[in-house]
Motif scaffolding. Structure first.
Motif, mmCIF file in Angstrom:
data_model
loop_
_atom_site.group_PDB
_atom_site.id
_atom_site.type_symbol
_atom_site.label_atom_id
_atom_site.label_comp_id
_atom_site.label_asym_id
_atom_site.label_seq_id
_atom_site.Cartn_x
_atom_site.Cartn_y
_atom_site.Cartn_z
ATOM 1 N N ILE A 110 0.947 -1.136 -0.161
ATOM 2 C CA ILE A 110 0.025 -0.012 0.023
ATOM 3 C C ILE A 110 0.930 1.380 -0.005
ATOM 4 C CG2 ILE A 110 -1.697 1.293 1.523
ATOM 5 C CD1 ILE A 110 -3.164 -0.723 -0.130
ATOM 6 N N ALA A 111 1.990 1.194 0.869
ATOM 7 C CA ALA A 111 2.986 2.317 0.758
ATOM 8 C C ALA A 111 3.626 2.602 -0.543
ATOM 9 C CB ALA A 111 4.044 2.245 1.911
ATOM 10 N N GLN A 120 -5.891 13.236 -3.358
ATOM 11 C CA GLN A 120 -4.484 13.265 -2.679
ATOM 12 C C GLN A 120 -3.479 13.105 -3.247
ATOM 13 O OE1 GLN A 120 -5.449 10.543 0.644
ATOM 14 N NE2 GLN A 120 -6.577 12.371 1.804
ATOM 15 N N LYS A 121 -3.523 11.957 -4.300
ATOM 16 C CA LYS A 121 -2.285 11.879 -5.215
ATOM 17 C C LYS A 121 -2.118 12.374 -6.410
ATOM 18 C CE LYS A 121 -0.097 7.349 -6.742
ATOM 19 N NZ LYS A 121 -0.321 5.662 -6.635
ATOM 20 N N VAL A 135 -4.690 4.005 -7.103
ATOM 21 C CA VAL A 135 -4.607 4.635 -5.821
ATOM 22 C C VAL A 135 -5.091 3.568 -4.909
ATOM 23 C CG1 VAL A 135 -5.254 7.073 -6.401
ATOM 24 C CG2 VAL A 135 -7.081 5.179 -5.976
ATOM 25 N N SER A 136 -4.785 3.815 -3.486
ATOM 26 C CA SER A 136 -5.014 2.842 -2.464
ATOM 27 C C SER A 136 -6.289 3.641 -1.930
ATOM 28 C CB SER A 136 -4.072 2.630 -1.424
ATOM 29 O OG SER A 136 -3.582 3.684 -0.726
ATOM 30 N N ALA A 137 -6.857 2.940 -1.390
ATOM 31 C CA ALA A 137 -8.294 3.647 -0.437
ATOM 32 C C ALA A 137 -8.773 2.531 0.396
ATOM 33 C CB ALA A 137 -9.557 4.138 -1.288
ATOM 34 N N ASP A 184 0.612 4.194 -2.837
ATOM 35 C CA ASP A 184 0.630 5.593 -2.683
ATOM 36 C C ASP A 184 1.583 6.424 -3.017
ATOM 37 O OD1 ASP A 184 -1.738 5.065 -1.152
ATOM 38 O OD2 ASP A 184 -1.154 5.013 0.894
ATOM 39 N N GLN A 185 2.970 5.862 -3.051
ATOM 40 C CA GLN A 185 4.103 6.696 -3.494
ATOM 41 C C GLN A 185 4.297 6.881 -5.110
ATOM 42 O OE1 GLN A 185 7.256 5.377 -1.169
ATOM 43 N NE2 GLN A 185 6.263 5.823 0.631
ATOM 44 N N ALA A 216 -9.214 9.567 -2.761
ATOM 45 C CA ALA A 216 -7.575 8.947 -2.982
ATOM 46 C C ALA A 216 -7.030 9.694 -4.259
ATOM 47 C CB ALA A 216 -7.746 7.701 -3.095
#
Length: 120
Positions: free
Chosen positions: A7-8, A95-96, A36-38, A11-12, A92
């Motif tokens: 997940i990290a 944010q990303k 994306v992760s959500a 997200d990156q 998500a």
């Protein structure tokens, strides 16, 4: 289930590639998409909405191979269309991917939301 490390990475990393198998199980050339992760899950959307070629292939296969950063996995694909999932995935993407926000959170693109579930 996705690990915290996976997940990290999701997200990156911006570089997500998806390959969908054809009817004989042969993977097509990887397609660059945004994911994306959500809520601990992993989602992607077809930027061309439900007309995206990879999305159309995904509807048939319901399986794919994805690569994002050091994550390299076979996944099962689901196609959620409930308002709660749309809301959390929209958030998500906000944010990303600020620069692509209007595109990736439009109703036509949200209609092509795919949930990716890792095959372990």
């Amino acid at each position: 289930m996705w690990t915290e490390e996976e997940i990290a990475t999701i997200d990156q990393e911006d570089s997500l590639f998806i390959s969908i198998p054809n009817s004989e199980g042969v993977l097509h050339k990887p397609t660059y998409i945004w994911g994306v992760s959500a809520g601990g899950d992993f989602y992607a959307r077809g930027a061309s909405g439900v007309e995206s070629k990879w999305y159309q292939a995904a509807l048939i296969s319901k399986r794919a191979h994805i690569t994002i950063g050091n994550v390299d996995k076979e996944v099962i694909l689901e196609f959620p269309d409930d308002p709660t999932t749309k809301t959390i995935v929209d958030q998500a993407y906000r944010q990303k991917y600020n620069s692509y926000l209007d595109l990736m959170t439009s109703d036509s693109v949200a209609a092509a939301t795919v949930k990716m579930i890792p095959v372990h």
